[in-house]
Write a protein that holds these residues in place. Structure first.
Motif: not given
Length: 520
Positions: A87-90, A98-100, A111-113, A123-129
């Motif tokens: 995990a990187s680029d907060p 919220r935090l992306a 790598p996805q957002v 929980e962290a939710v996957k935003l992009t595909d």
């Protein structure tokens, strides 16, 4: 000064050393240290999130986790993400709730957002595909922005179908018809381009921003500093090649109203690099950096302010003999803070826009990677030659710093580290030369030691008060050497005339400076 016996740089072998192997800052210890990334402060200035990278002893890929720190110290540092994946680029949402961040679940993953709550459980939710992956994320308004290296003429679905056979191909030969073909150790695919996209922060369709304009971002080495979004989310500023497609790009700043399908080059009058666009918090101005000599990487970098309403531009602190770098706006939009290469130390400066001179806030040790909250809290990296990167809060009125983390303390508590100092001696033509001198643990000034001379690259550039994981002066000193690292003629941070003094002869003065360093 006691006599020091010189030794050749490339032929030096470790000497016997009185301290135990486990007590030295050895290469093995360097690999054990956690590497602290760029901190990100919450808008209210209460929390800091920082990526921390570790390297497994078995030689597997590095792993990065996000950690939460408290600015006031009322909570202990705690991990936000699991050890699995990376995990990187907060980046915080504008309201801090919220935090992306960017996540890769395993080595094969793309790598996805992801987005996670910061004011309650969840929980962290996957935003992009995105089949080509994401990088360089920012959060502005109700959208999250990112860059992806895409095939510009096909859809995401077509890209997804293209990627798997492309990655499994046994053919390693590549063909180029235009520059650039590589950037450092990575090939630049000629048929792919870096483009900017955005997605609603609650999920939804991905929107292409630069692709409809027909302008790609720079071909190589694009990160979040290569674009910015205005506070109201209506305008983009990004760096692209404004030249004619020659060998060397002409880095220019383009400004575009989102959805307009067009962009304006606001720096076409300058053939040298214009970079690092940053909208002011009040949305009235765009700051960017400028060099004035095309093709000369060590030309001094100046701060420019572009008025978005009138279109007028002005250079700030034109006579200041330092490069404006590592810039971040002050919340009141009346100036910027910068991490400035300054006589062998990277110091935090405040650069006011009212005509006053830049003022140094920090003094000793290196500071950089500034993150500033809406209410003014300044968070930064701090490091020196004897300790790796830490996260600190800078008190801008007093110039003091307070550490917020304890990364690596347990390891370094078991390591004996020597001392170091900054000295000045007479180099070529009698000019003063600054040099870092490192002494081994247990150094005895009444004894003789061999000398290990380090020579920084560039040749334009400088060695500052920093902790390096490859050329670590304290590691070399721990072998039993006195280690010297001079900032010879041509080094940056000592004024532009000093940097220019080796043009076009890169050899003579630096050679004389290095020999004088050994004699000193």
């Amino acid at each position: 000064m006691k006599k020091i016996i010189p030794a050749l740089f490339l032929l030096v072998l470790p000497l016997s050393f009185a301290a135990e192997e486990s007590k030295r800052l050895s290469a093995e210890v360097l690999w054990q240290l956690q590497r602290v990334g760029k901190p990100m402060v919450s808008p209210d200035g209460d929390q800091v999130v920082v990526p921390v990278t570790t390297y497994p002893e078995d030689g597997e890929d590095a792993n990065s986790r996000l950690w939460l720190l408290s600015v006031d110290g009322d909570i202990a540092q705690q991990p936000l993400t699991a050890q699995q994946g990376s995990a990187s680029d907060p980046v915080f949402s504008p309201d801090g709730s919220r935090l992306a961040f960017i996540r890769k679940m395993d080595e094969e993953d793309i790598p996805q957002v992801y987005v996670m709550p910061m004011r309650g459980p969840g929980e962290a939710v996957k935003l992009t595909d995105v089949p080509t992956g994401v990088s360089a994320i920012k959060w502005a308004g109700e959208h999250i922005y990112f860059v992806s290296n895409v095939w510009p003429t096909i859809s995401f679905d077509e890209m997804k179908a293209k990627i798997e056979p492309h990655e499994e191909s046994k053919l390693s030969a590549q063909v180029w018809n235009a520059m650039p073909y590589s950037h450092w150790d990575s090939w630049v695919a000629e048929d792919r381009q870096n483009h900017l996209y955005r997605i609603p922060d609650t999920g939804g369709d991905v929107e292409a921003l630069t692709l409809p304009i027909g302008i790609q971002l720079m071909r190589a080495d694009v990160d979040a500093s290569d674009y910015d979004v205005s506070p109201d989310g209506a305008t983009l500023a990004f760096v692209a090649d404004g030249g004619d497609g020659g060998v060397y790009p002409d880095e220019d700043i383009f400004v575009s109203k989102i959805g307009s399908g067009k962009a304006k080059n606001v720096t076409e009058d300058n053939s040298a690099p214009d970079d690092l666009p940053k909208f002011s918090p009040d949305g009235r101005s765009l700051a960017f950096s400028r060099q004035r000599i095309a093709g000369f990487y060590a030309d001094q970098v100046k701060l420019m302010i572009h008025d978005l309403k009138s279109g007028k531009r002005r250079m700030v602190h034109e006579s200041w003999d330092r490069s404006a770098a590592g810039l971040a706006w002050a919340p009141d939009s009346k100036g910027l803070y910068g991490a400035i290469d300054d006589e062998g130390t990277r110091r935090v400066y405040y650069l006011p826009l009212n005509g006053d001179a830049p003022a140094a806030i920090t003094d000793e040790t290196d500071h950089g990677q500034l993150s500033i909250a809406k209410e003014g809290t300044i968070i930064a990296q701090n490091q020196s030659a004897v300790y790796p990167v830490r996260v600190v809060k800078i008190e801008k009125d007093r110039g003091t710093v307070r550490r917020l983390d304890t990364f690596n303390d347990e390891i370094l508590d078991e390591v004996s580290v020597g001392t170091y100092e900054s000295v000045t001696y007479a180099g070529a033509d009698g000019d003063p030369i600054q040099m870092w001198v490192h002494y081994p643990p247990g150094f005895d000034p009444d004894k003789e030691y061999p000398l290990f001379l380090l020579i920084h690259g560039g040749p334009h550039g400088a060695v500052t008060d920093t902790f390096h994981y490859r050329w670590n002066a304290q590691t070399f000193a721990s072998w039993g050497y006195v280690t010297a690292w001079p900032n010879f003629h041509g080094s940056t941070g000592f004024g532009q005339a000093f940097a220019d003094s080796i043009n076009p002869d890169w050899a003579s003065n630096p050679y004389a400076d290095v020999i004088a360093a050994a004699e000193w």
